[in-house]
Write a protein that holds these residues in place. Structure first.
Motif, mmCIF file in Angstrom:
data_model
loop_
_atom_site.group_PDB
_atom_site.id
_atom_site.type_symbol
_atom_site.label_atom_id
_atom_site.label_comp_id
_atom_site.label_asym_id
_atom_site.label_seq_id
_atom_site.Cartn_x
_atom_site.Cartn_y
_atom_site.Cartn_z
ATOM 1 N N ALA A 214 -4.777 -0.877 -6.302
ATOM 2 C CA ALA A 214 -4.722 -0.387 -4.929
ATOM 3 C C ALA A 214 -5.891 -0.924 -4.103
ATOM 4 O O ALA A 214 -5.726 -1.288 -2.935
ATOM 5 N N ARG B 39 0.844 -1.206 0.000
ATOM 6 C CA ARG B 39 0.000 0.000 0.000
ATOM 7 C C ARG B 39 0.872 1.246 0.000
ATOM 8 O O ARG B 39 0.603 2.211 -0.739
ATOM 9 N N ARG C 31 -5.484 5.784 -4.926
ATOM 10 C CA ARG C 31 -6.047 4.837 -3.970
ATOM 11 C C ARG C 31 -7.294 4.152 -4.513
ATOM 12 O O ARG C 31 -7.645 3.061 -4.059
#
Length: 261
Positions: A174, A159, A169
């Motif tokens: 992700a 991450r 994100r």
């Protein structure tokens, strides 16, 4: 024989420290600069954290794999979780201790860039308990069981890598990694808590538990409580973060920010 085992354990700690320092100082910078243009564009502080997370991921794969192997095939510690033959566990714990010493020194050197008081507290709690494992070879099953938690570390680090190279994100990679991180973190750090403590309570009052003495007993229980409080806190942060990302990824999604941001 016990003294030889202790000496071997601390030799492994020393070699582990040197190996992880080598990965941080030499191997990761060379490989990362060749494989990622984003790494070369990072600030010195970000490159430092990148390299430290590479080391963390390497450690997690090594220790996590050995942990699963020992839990599956080491009959001695499964039969006697307090006093079973600790040799394989001590080697795994020694690798982790070498890594923790390396990481604490790294925090001290780069505190402004990497300050994380929760992680420092985690490291000291683990070292406090594992010194008894290295010196006396006690609690091998429980010491090894705690290392299951390392299996979630690669997802946590990934991450950070996505954020460092500018991956949104809300992008599919992700989100997939975020989901995997939340699920694996829950399974190896939270879901195992009832099983772990049921086995802890089952040893109370036994002859093996009494033989431990007050020092190892306190180190064992106190470190476990500290680690699990931290794990619950981190699980809360991960769950909140994943919820916000998923909500934001939905059309028109505007999740509110809160203190966990």
């Amino acid at each position: 024989m016990m003294e030889d085992s202790v000496l071997i354990s601390y030799c492994v700690v020393a070699w582990s420290f040197i190996a992880f320092q080598l990965v941080f100082s030499v191997i990761s910078p060379i490989v990362s600069s060749r494989c990622s243009t984003a790494y070369r564009q990072l600030s010195k502080g970000k490159q430092c954290e990148w390299d430290s997370r590479c080391v963390s991921t390497v450690h997690a794969f090594i220790v996590g794999s050995l942990c699963l192997y020992i839990l599956a095939y080491d009959d001695a510690i499964n039969r006697d979780p307090i006093w079973g033959d600790p040799f394989q566990v001590k080697m795994n714990v020694a690798i982790t201790c070498g890594y923790l010493v390396y990481d604490l020194i790294l925090f001290a050197r780069y505190w402004k860039e990497m300050k994380d008081p929760y992680m420092v507290c985690h490291h000291f709690a683990v070292l406090y308990a594992y010194v008894y494992v290295l010196n006396r070879g006690v609690l091998p099953y429980f010491a090894n069981f705690r290392l299951i938690s390392e299996l979630s570390t690669p997802f946590v680090n990934q991450r950070w890598f996505f954020e460092a190279i500018g991956t949104p994100r809300t992008s599919r990679p992700a989100i997939i990694n975020g989901l995997a991180m939340a699920v694996v973190f829950f399974l190896v750090r939270i879901a195992v808590i009832p099983t772990y403590y049921s086995q802890v309570f089952a040893t109370f009052g036994t002859e093996g538990y009494i033989r431990l003495g007050i020092g190892p007993q306190v180190a064992w229980i106190v470190s476990c409580i500290i680690l699990d409080i931290l794990n619950v806190y981190w699980m809360y942060k991960i769950a909140c973060g994943f919820y916000r990302v998923v909500a934001k990824a939905k059309p028109g999604g505007k999740p509110r920010r809160n203190h966990a941001d």
